[in-house]
Design a protein around this motif. Structure first.
Motif, mmCIF file in Angstrom:
data_model
loop_
_atom_site.group_PDB
_atom_site.id
_atom_site.type_symbol
_atom_site.label_atom_id
_atom_site.label_comp_id
_atom_site.label_asym_id
_atom_site.label_seq_id
_atom_site.Cartn_x
_atom_site.Cartn_y
_atom_site.Cartn_z
ATOM 1 N N LYS A 255 0.854 -1.192 0.000
ATOM 2 C CA LYS A 255 0.000 0.000 0.000
ATOM 3 C C LYS A 255 0.889 1.240 0.000
ATOM 4 C CE LYS A 255 -4.101 -1.959 2.187
ATOM 5 N NZ LYS A 255 -5.076 -1.859 3.305
ATOM 6 N N GLN A 256 0.712 2.087 -1.009
ATOM 7 C CA GLN A 256 1.508 3.304 -1.140
ATOM 8 C C GLN A 256 0.667 4.520 -0.760
ATOM 9 O OE1 GLN A 256 4.709 3.500 -1.973
ATOM 10 N NE2 GLN A 256 5.072 1.369 -2.538
ATOM 11 N N LYS A 257 1.358 5.603 -0.421
ATOM 12 C CA LYS A 257 0.689 6.867 -0.111
ATOM 13 C C LYS A 257 -0.117 7.310 -1.339
ATOM 14 C CE LYS A 257 1.858 11.549 1.542
ATOM 15 N NZ LYS A 257 1.279 11.542 2.886
ATOM 16 N N LEU A 258 -1.345 7.789 -1.129
ATOM 17 C CA LEU A 258 -2.207 8.191 -2.244
ATOM 18 C C LEU A 258 -1.693 9.482 -2.880
ATOM 19 C CD1 LEU A 258 -5.759 7.469 -0.756
ATOM 20 C CD2 LEU A 258 -4.415 6.046 -2.304
ATOM 21 N N SER A 259 -1.614 9.491 -4.191
ATOM 22 C CA SER A 259 -1.036 10.627 -4.924
ATOM 23 C C SER A 259 -1.917 11.876 -4.879
ATOM 24 C CB SER A 259 -0.773 10.233 -6.379
ATOM 25 O OG SER A 259 -1.983 9.813 -6.987
ATOM 26 N N GLU A 260 -3.209 11.706 -4.558
ATOM 27 C CA GLU A 260 -4.128 12.854 -4.524
ATOM 28 C C GLU A 260 -3.907 13.749 -3.305
ATOM 29 O OE1 GLU A 260 -6.444 9.210 -6.077
ATOM 30 O OE2 GLU A 260 -5.024 9.686 -4.474
#
Length: 660
Positions: free
Chosen positions: A140-145
């Motif tokens: 799970k990666q940090k959300l780009s939004e």
């Protein structure tokens, strides 16, 4: 949920104060500050989000855990969460509004907090949640939004016809975005939990967390500024700059004398072609320029003084009690573990050479421009020299400033076993004179016999300790100091011949690193241990702290030989593969040990209120009865892990910060 042992947190907040310019302490004390969302995971359970903005309450057991010092709180850049939650809990009356002396705001004690960002930094990883997640390859990666959502909900907006003239976006202005914002908040905790799992093989040793807690207490305490001096300096600087611009416009006809392009074009028209208007280039041009050009260049040089930027930074970051907090980033220099400066940046303040600092600062505070012009002439330079003096102790106290003498030179000599240098330090002699004497085979005394050679010894000492050669001497200003080009290589040769054990240390470390990476094992030399483990190169220092290099490997270099490369944040501020070699590793090691000695000294003198530290210097807001001698004696104690290393601390006391 009963008996919580560990709590992982992430906040989304609003404040009209600019976080980057002012820091979290001032950000969180703004009248309009509020916590919008609180995401948490108790003991690794599913992440929950408390929508505080919409009236949801933080569960009682979570609220209790925040003030329970037996519960470990985790966050990425934990200082932000700790300070923001301190404000939230003060407003609710859960923690006291003031500290034990009733003068400063109180904060949640750092001792029960741990920081995933610091954990990442100890392993040479990026100091951003997104960066660490990418490097570790988390599921799970940090959300780009995130950036656009933060801009929408967390900072003021410009009033427009479209938004009805409002200056802030609330959750009800875009409910779809708000739900995405809650997902973003939740994801940050999930990423942080993923980082904790990935890094579990390499826990941060407890002694390092204790150093972090000391750092946080220094940041919480802060250092006071003289707000009258700061305000007056900004006002005077504005007046002087306005005068200089008008005068330059009158002399040159240039509409904007601040423009480098316009000024260079004017100078070229008048027979002076300059590639740059930097300090060195202007000083060089002044030697041959005529009267008219000299007048213009001198005025342009005064105009270019950036003294007001520091005063503005002080004004921006000062809390309501006129104290600057949050100026030090623990482990900010990932390669060595040294601190990095924030906000006002104490690490690069101008020197003060004025003999009458007190009189000058009194005139500035009174805004007596006429007297300042009469006595000092160059007002921008005067204001620049007074920047340090804007830092003052609280009423009834004094500053004691103490620093280590030639700390890196001492550590390097001890590490390499260069006994003649250690003897120089033991006898309290001048290392520059002794180095020159060793290099040239004659006695050298400061202001005495062969005194002219001391400068050569000094430039060699400053430039050549970490494998530097002719280029390093030039970069250190050797040619500007009067040395000739043909002298430089013989100077390099002489210094290396005088320091054979240091030269051997470079080679020993180079071989040890290469062997460690090639064999993927452990190599011991001197008091250092080199280990390859799970894609990291570790160099264990005598303090047992480890320097870390990510994904090291052997590669062919531009000279046809082989070098060790590793991944890290490079000079471009991007994550990239970098090359290193023996002397560069020695520099990291030496500076890392010097850093460990500073932290040992800070812990030794921590019963005194440390308000700041700069490189190898500690600033204490001391009781009037505390003596400089007592502080220096304690600061100069050698750690048990550095037997044989000779340390010396010197100090002085002052009513405002200055260089002695």
């Amino acid at each position: 949920m009963a008996n919580i042992q560990s709590l992982s947190l992430d906040l989304e907040t609003f404040s009209s104060v600019d976080l980057k310019k002012c820091g979290v302490y001032k950000y969180a004390e703004a009248d309009d500050f509020e916590i919008l969302l609180l995401a948490y995971s108790a003991d690794g359970s599913e992440v929950r989000v408390v929508d505080i903005a919409q009236g949801e309450s933080v569960p009682p057991d979570i609220l209790a855990a925040l003030t329970d010092e037996t519960v470990t709180k985790w966050a990425f850049n934990a200082q932000f969460e700790r300070i923001c939650l301190s404000r939230y809990l003060r407003d609710k009356g859960i923690i006291d509004a003031t500290n034990e002396i009733g003068e400063e705001m109180s904060f949640l004690h750092p001792r029960s907090w741990k920081c995933t960002m610091i954990w990442s930094a100890t392993l040479g990883l990026p100091m951003s949640l997104e960066g660490v997640g990418l490097i570790l390859g988390l599921d799970k990666q940090k959300l780009s939004e995130g950036k656009s959502l933060i801009k929408y909900f967390c900072v003021p907006c410009n009033p427009t016809k479209t938004n009805g003239g409002r200056t802030r976006n609330y959750y009800y202005h875009d409910k779809e975005k708000w739900e995405l914002f809650k997902s973003y908040n939740k994801r940050d905790v999930e990423v942080e939990l993923g980082i904790q799992r990935k890094l579990s093989l390499f826990p941060v040793p407890e002694f390092l967390w204790n150093e972090f807690y000391l750092d946080q207490s220094v940041n919480d305490r802060g250092i006071a500024i003289d707000p009258l001096l700061v305000a007056a300096a900004i006002k005077l600087d504005r007046e002087v700059k306005s005068y200089l611009i008008k005068e330059l416009s009158r002399l040159t006809g240039i509409h904007n004398p601040n423009s480098v392009l316009q000024m260079r074009a004017w100078l070229k028209e008048h027979g002076l072609s300059m590639e740059s208007l930097g300090k060195k280039e202007v000083a060089k041009a002044l030697k041959t320029a005529g009267k008219e050009l000299s007048e213009v260049l001198l005025l342009r040089q005064k105009l270019a003084k950036s003294s007001v930027k520091k005063y503005t930074a002080m004004k921006n970051a000062a809390c309501r009690d006129s104290r600057e907090r949050g100026m030090f980033r623990f482990y900010g220099a990932v390669r060595t573990g040294r601190f990095a400066g924030r906000l006002v940046q104490l690490q690069n303040l101008p020197q003060n050479r004025l003999p009458d600092l007190k009189e000058a600062r009194d005139l500035v505070k009174r805004e007596n421009l006429e007297a300042l012009v009469m006595l000092y002439e160059d007002i921008p330079d005067t204001l620049s020299q007074l920047i340090r003096t804007a830092f003052v102790p609280r009423s009834g106290r004094k500053f004691i400033v103490a620093d280590f003498s030639a700390i890196e030179a001492r550590v390097l000599a001890w590490l390499a076993g260069e006994t003649w240098r250690m003897k120089v330090f033991a006898e309290g002699k001048d290392i520059y004179c002794s180095s020159a004497s060793r290099m040239f085979g004659v006695p050298v005394e400061k202001h005495g016999v062969n005194g002219h050679l001391r400068q050569k010894g000094k430039i060699a000492e400053l430039a050549l300790g970490y494998g530097g050669a002719v280029g390093a001497l030039k970069a250190m200003g050797a040619l500007d100091m009067g040395l000739n080009e043909e002298e430089l290589q013989p100077l390099v040769n002489a210094w290396r011949a005088a320091n054979p054990h240091i030269v051997s240390l470079w080679r020993d470390v180079d071989r040890a690193v290469k062997r460690c990476v090639y064999e993927r094992g452990t190599v011991k030399i001197h008091t250092l241990v080199f280990t390859y483990k799970s894609g990291f190169l570790f160099i264990e220092l005598p303090s047992k702290r480890r320097l870390a290099y990510v994904k090291p490997r052997m590669e062919e270099n531009k000279y046809g030989g082989h070098s060790v490369t590793y991944e890290g944040v490079g000079v471009t501020k991007k994550w990239e593969r970098q090359e290193s070699y023996g002397p560069k590793f020695v520099e990291n090691i030496t500076q890392g040990i010097a850093r460990d000695i500073l932290l040992y000294a800070m812990q030794t003198v921590s019963r005194y209120p440390i308000v700041a530290h700069v490189h190898d210097e500690i600033i204490i807001e001391a009781d009037r009865r505390t003596t400089v001698q007592t502080v220096c004696e304690q600061m100069g104690k050698t750690p048990s892990w550095a037997k044989g290393l000779l340390l010396r601390a010197d100090g002085y006391e002052c009513e405002f910060y200055k260089k002695d």
